[in-house]
Design a protein around this motif. Structure first.
Motif, PDB file in Angstrom:
ATOM      1  N   GLU A   1       6.984   4.513  -1.545  1.00 32.02           N
ATOM      2  CA  GLU A   1       7.331   6.094  -1.246  1.00 32.02           C
ATOM      3  C   GLU A   1       5.699   6.190  -0.023  1.00 32.02           C
ATOM      4  O   GLU A   1       5.387   6.505   0.833  1.00 32.02           O
ATOM      5  CB  GLU A   1       6.943   6.853  -2.337  1.00 32.02           C
ATOM      6  CG  GLU A   1       8.190   6.402  -3.213  1.00 32.02           C
ATOM      7  CD  GLU A   1       7.633   7.805  -3.880  1.00 32.02           C
ATOM      8  OE1 GLU A   1       6.956   8.271  -3.604  1.00 32.02           O
ATOM      9  OE2 GLU A   1       9.058   8.003  -5.482  1.00 32.02           O
ATOM     10  N   GLY A   2       4.865   5.675  -0.738  1.00 35.35           N
ATOM     11  CA  GLY A   2       3.640   5.062   0.571  1.00 35.35           C
ATOM     12  C   GLY A   2       1.941   5.717  -0.435  1.00 35.35           C
ATOM     13  O   GLY A   2       2.056   5.595  -1.735  1.00 35.35           O
ATOM     14  N   CYS A   3       1.186   6.112  -0.008  1.00 36.39           N
ATOM     15  CA  CYS A   3      -0.252   6.671  -0.852  1.00 36.39           C
ATOM     16  C   CYS A   3       0.001   7.611  -1.791  1.00 36.39           C
ATOM     17  O   CYS A   3       0.581   8.703  -1.030  1.00 36.39           O
ATOM     18  CB  CYS A   3      -0.988   6.617   0.088  1.00 36.39           C
ATOM     19  SG  CYS A   3      -1.462   4.932   1.188  1.00 36.39           S
ATOM     20  N   SER A   4      -0.320   7.637  -2.082  1.00 37.94           N
ATOM     21  CA  SER A   4      -0.809   9.089  -3.268  1.00 37.94           C
ATOM     22  C   SER A   4      -2.612   9.302  -3.791  1.00 37.94           C
ATOM     23  O   SER A   4      -2.995   8.073  -4.080  1.00 37.94           O
ATOM     24  CB  SER A   4      -0.562   8.414  -4.485  1.00 37.94           C
ATOM     25  OG  SER A   4      -0.181   7.867  -5.585  1.00 37.94           O
ATOM     26  N   VAL A   5      -2.185  10.314  -4.073  1.00 32.82           N
ATOM     27  CA  VAL A   5      -4.215  10.607  -4.595  1.00 32.82           C
ATOM     28  C   VAL A   5      -3.792  11.858  -6.027  1.00 32.82           C
ATOM     29  O   VAL A   5      -2.737  12.791  -5.730  1.00 32.82           O
ATOM     30  CB  VAL A   5      -5.065  11.827  -3.539  1.00 32.82           C
ATOM     31  CG1 VAL A   5      -6.702  11.333  -3.961  1.00 32.82           C
ATOM     32  CG2 VAL A   5      -4.943  10.571  -2.909  1.00 32.82           C
ATOM     33  N   SER A   6      -4.210  11.382  -6.876  1.00 36.41           N
ATOM     34  CA  SER A   6      -3.919  11.793  -8.442  1.00 36.41           C
ATOM     35  C   SER A   6      -5.410  11.578  -9.457  1.00 36.41           C
ATOM     36  O   SER A   6      -6.397  11.400  -8.737  1.00 36.41           O
ATOM     37  CB  SER A   6      -2.522  11.652  -8.310  1.00 36.41           C
ATOM     38  OG  SER A   6      -3.012  10.294  -9.078  1.00 36.41           O
ATOM     39  N   VAL A   7      -4.912  12.932 -10.247  1.00 35.11           N
ATOM     40  CA  VAL A   7      -5.890  12.987 -11.669  1.00 35.11           C
ATOM     41  C   VAL A   7      -5.174  13.148 -12.329  1.00 35.11           C
ATOM     42  O   VAL A   7      -3.847  13.282 -13.107  1.00 35.11           O
ATOM     43  CB  VAL A   7      -6.656  14.784 -11.346  1.00 35.11           C
ATOM     44  CG1 VAL A   7      -7.606  14.887 -12.340  1.00 35.11           C
ATOM     45  CG2 VAL A   7      -7.609  14.639  -9.782  1.00 35.11           C
ATOM     46  N   ASP A   8      -5.922  11.777 -13.191  1.00 39.04           N
ATOM     47  CA  ASP A   8      -5.478  11.264 -14.602  1.00 39.04           C
ATOM     48  C   ASP A   8      -4.996  12.483 -15.877  1.00 39.04           C
ATOM     49  O   ASP A   8      -5.754  13.069 -16.366  1.00 39.04           O
ATOM     50  CB  ASP A   8      -6.486  10.455 -15.060  1.00 39.04           C
ATOM     51  CG  ASP A   8      -5.900   9.825 -15.983  1.00 39.04           C
ATOM     52  OD1 ASP A   8      -4.459   9.692 -17.085  1.00 39.04           O
ATOM     53  OD2 ASP A   8      -5.927   8.971 -16.951  1.00 39.04           O
TER      54      ASP A   8
ATOM     55  N   HIS B   1      -2.332  -1.461   7.988  1.00 41.75           N
ATOM     56  CA  HIS B   1      -2.169  -0.499   5.901  1.00 41.75           C
ATOM     57  C   HIS B   1      -1.617  -1.120   4.976  1.00 41.75           C
ATOM     58  O   HIS B   1      -0.642  -0.848   5.243  1.00 41.75           O
ATOM     59  CB  HIS B   1      -2.149   1.328   6.805  1.00 41.75           C
ATOM     60  CG  HIS B   1      -2.170   2.241   5.341  1.00 41.75           C
ATOM     61  ND1 HIS B   1      -3.163   3.028   5.245  1.00 41.75           N
ATOM     62  CD2 HIS B   1      -0.950   2.832   4.837  1.00 41.75           C
ATOM     63  CE1 HIS B   1      -2.995   3.933   4.155  1.00 41.75           C
ATOM     64  NE2 HIS B   1      -1.512   3.544   4.421  1.00 41.75           N
ATOM     65  N   ARG B   2      -2.257  -0.473   4.121  1.00 43.42           N
ATOM     66  CA  ARG B   2      -1.708  -0.935   3.177  1.00 43.42           C
ATOM     67  C   ARG B   2      -2.162   0.313   1.856  1.00 43.42           C
ATOM     68  O   ARG B   2      -2.850   1.206   1.724  1.00 43.42           O
ATOM     69  CB  ARG B   2      -1.943  -2.002   1.868  1.00 43.42           C
ATOM     70  CG  ARG B   2      -2.183  -3.564   3.240  1.00 43.42           C
ATOM     71  CD  ARG B   2      -0.724  -4.345   3.227  1.00 43.42           C
ATOM     72  NE  ARG B   2      -0.264  -5.092   3.446  1.00 43.42           N
ATOM     73  CZ  ARG B   2      -0.598  -5.031   5.240  1.00 43.42           C
ATOM     74  NH1 ARG B   2      -0.649  -3.858   6.065  1.00 43.42           N
ATOM     75  NH2 ARG B   2      -0.273  -5.827   5.331  1.00 43.42           N
ATOM     76  N   HIS B   3      -0.957   0.560   1.327  1.00 42.56           N
ATOM     77  CA  HIS B   3      -0.293   2.064   0.466  1.00 42.56           C
ATOM     78  C   HIS B   3      -1.914   1.757  -1.186  1.00 42.56           C
ATOM     79  O   HIS B   3      -1.638   0.570  -1.511  1.00 42.56           O
ATOM     80  CB  HIS B   3       1.074   1.819  -0.192  1.00 42.56           C
ATOM     81  CG  HIS B   3       1.884   2.307   0.628  1.00 42.56           C
ATOM     82  ND1 HIS B   3       1.443   3.397   2.159  1.00 42.56           N
ATOM     83  CD2 HIS B   3       3.392   2.512   0.893  1.00 42.56           C
ATOM     84  CE1 HIS B   3       2.713   3.274   3.110  1.00 42.56           C
ATOM     85  NE2 HIS B   3       3.763   2.609   2.090  1.00 42.56           N
ATOM     86  N   GLN B   4      -2.236   2.787  -1.061  1.00 38.30           N
ATOM     87  CA  GLN B   4      -3.273   2.817  -1.745  1.00 38.30           C
ATOM     88  C   GLN B   4      -2.853   3.823  -3.341  1.00 38.30           C
ATOM     89  O   GLN B   4      -2.152   4.999  -2.456  1.00 38.30           O
ATOM     90  CB  GLN B   4      -4.308   3.228  -1.551  1.00 38.30           C
ATOM     91  CG  GLN B   4      -5.203   2.013  -0.971  1.00 38.30           C
ATOM     92  CD  GLN B   4      -6.403   2.550  -0.079  1.00 38.30           C
ATOM     93  OE1 GLN B   4      -7.013   2.949  -1.157  1.00 38.30           O
ATOM     94  NE2 GLN B   4      -6.692   2.424   1.392  1.00 38.30           N
ATOM     95  N   HIS B   5      -2.954   3.932  -4.216  1.00 35.43           N
ATOM     96  CA  HIS B   5      -2.361   4.218  -5.839  1.00 35.43           C
ATOM     97  C   HIS B   5      -3.877   5.248  -6.069  1.00 35.43           C
ATOM     98  O   HIS B   5      -4.465   4.281  -7.095  1.00 35.43           O
ATOM     99  CB  HIS B   5      -1.412   4.851  -5.914  1.00 35.43           C
ATOM    100  CG  HIS B   5      -0.303   3.976  -5.308  1.00 35.43           C
ATOM    101  ND1 HIS B   5       0.299   5.035  -4.709  1.00 35.43           N
ATOM    102  CD2 HIS B   5       0.309   2.722  -5.227  1.00 35.43           C
ATOM    103  CE1 HIS B   5       1.538   4.456  -4.304  1.00 35.43           C
ATOM    104  NE2 HIS B   5       1.818   3.333  -4.660  1.00 35.43           N
ATOM    105  N   VAL B   6      -4.604   6.519  -5.893  1.00 40.54           N
ATOM    106  CA  VAL B   6      -6.454   6.412  -6.073  1.00 40.54           C
ATOM    107  C   VAL B   6      -6.492   7.405  -6.890  1.00 40.54           C
ATOM    108  O   VAL B   6      -5.067   9.009  -7.214  1.00 40.54           O
ATOM    109  CB  VAL B   6      -6.884   7.201  -5.248  1.00 40.54           C
ATOM    110  CG1 VAL B   6      -8.286   7.896  -5.746  1.00 40.54           C
ATOM    111  CG2 VAL B   6      -7.510   6.025  -3.890  1.00 40.54           C
ATOM    112  N   VAL B   7      -6.711   7.228  -8.484  1.00 38.92           N
ATOM    113  CA  VAL B   7      -6.462   8.325  -9.243  1.00 38.92           C
ATOM    114  C   VAL B   7      -7.962   8.626  -9.553  1.00 38.92           C
ATOM    115  O   VAL B   7      -8.379   7.855  -9.898  1.00 38.92           O
ATOM    116  CB  VAL B   7      -5.887   7.541 -10.810  1.00 38.92           C
ATOM    117  CG1 VAL B   7      -5.788   8.745 -11.814  1.00 38.92           C
ATOM    118  CG2 VAL B   7      -4.370   7.055 -10.049  1.00 38.92           C
TER     119      VAL B   7
END
Length: 340
Positions: A157-164, A320-326
């Motif tokens: 889907e792409g990048c995401s930024v979330s909280v655990d 660019h490479r998709h990242q998933h930051v938690v």
């Protein structure tokens, strides 16, 4: 009465006595124009009321200077802080942010995503309201980069930024269990929201770790995540025959509503019932009884999301490479909770 025509760039050049190219440089590359000429042209621009066409500039440049942000509820201070973080990063890059509110409604989300596609925004930051993901799948066909905010996205889907949020729910219940509470409630909000589900999962995980039956956590779902829904949940709490000694709420607005309902009924917080919220919005510390809450780094969430989108749409987009930051939440203990 004849309507006054809008001044164009050729009008500015004619009145200023310079070429169209010079006016363009004043607007886009001012360092290439001498200071006296630049000042003179800017004065003419102000006098004529010239406003350059962003749409025309967009066509020439091939991309927009507008980043879109779609959140669940702009009435929630948490999303206001997310927007502030995104706006700060966008402004530093010379971009603007168009903020829209889906009101937790998948149909409204779909309408805004269509608008983003029509306007050919540079990219979008999206907190999804549609649990099926259909609206995002439709939006993906337009090849507009986007970052999922406050939820983990799939790799494709792409990048995401979330909280655990699983960890956050566990923090809240561990705190209450450590205080001796064994009769608990979870005011959960709309059950289809992933954040609500994850916070419940974390709460049950904490109970299991403590060797306690998950059945001691009674769930009170609400249709919205606002103060009014919290007051309604508070009324339902008061009506329970076996009233719990502590309640965990899926966000601070719900918790503040519960607090209002208990206060109006003469139930003392935390003496008669402890309350833990989630988000740690500014109002949490300023409540009549300062609210214990699980803090989310909202500003950081918005800033990182915007920075990821800028990376994907910038000069080095090919790398660019998709990242998933938690990000990790933390518990902030105040006066609304205490040990039995």
């Amino acid at each position: 009465m004849r309507e006054r025509a809008t001044a164009g760039i050729k009008d500015v050049a004619r009145v200023a006595g310079v070429s169209v190219g010079t006016v363009s440089n004043v607007l886009n590359q001012p360092h290439r124009v001498s200071e006296p000429t630049r000042r003179h042209v800017q004065q003419v621009i102000a006098r004529l009321g010239y406003v350059r066409s962003e749409y025309a500039r967009q066509l020439r440049a091939g991309h927009s200077r507008i980043m879109a942000l779609l959140v669940l509820d702009m009435g929630n201070p948490f999303f206001v802080d997310v927007a502030r973080g995104a706006e700060r990063a966008a402004r530093d890059a010379g971009l603007g942010v168009m903020v829209c509110n889906s009101a937790q409604n998948p149909a409204e989300e779909a309408e805004y995503l269509s608008l983003f596609a029509e306007q050919r925004v540079r990219g979008a930051l999206i907190t999804p309201a549609d649990p099926s993901g259909a609206t995002l799948r439709d939006f993906r066909r337009h090849s507009i980069p986007y970052v999922v905010v406050d939820r983990v996205a799939g790799d494709e889907e792409g990048c995401s930024v979330s909280v655990d949020d699983v960890s956050g729910g566990a923090l809240a219940i561990r705190h209450l269990v450590a205080g001796g509470h064994r009769s608990l409630a979870y005011v959960s909000g709309p059950p289809h929201l992933k954040q609500v589900q994850d916070r419940r999962e974390g709460a049950l995980k904490a109970l299991a770790e403590a060797g306690l039956d998950g059945g001691i956590l009674r769930e009170l779902p609400t249709e919205r995540l606002d103060v009014a829904a919290g007051r309604d949940a508070g009324a339902r709490l008061l009506g329970l025959a076996d009233r719990p000694t502590a309640v965990f709420c899926a966000n601070d607005l719900l918790a503040l509503g519960v607090l209002q309902a208990l206060y109006a009924a003469g139930v003392k917080v935390p003496d008669d019932m402890s309350i833990v919220g989630y988000d740690d919005i500014e109002f949490a510390a300023a409540a009549t009884v300062p609210l214990t809450s699980v803090r989310q780094p909202a500003l950081t969430l918005g800033t990182i999301a915007a920075e990821l989108l800028l990376q994907e749409t910038g000069e080095r987009a090919a790398d660019h490479r998709h990242q998933h930051v938690v990000l990790r939440p933390e518990l902030v203990v105040r006066g609304s909770s205490r040990a039995l």
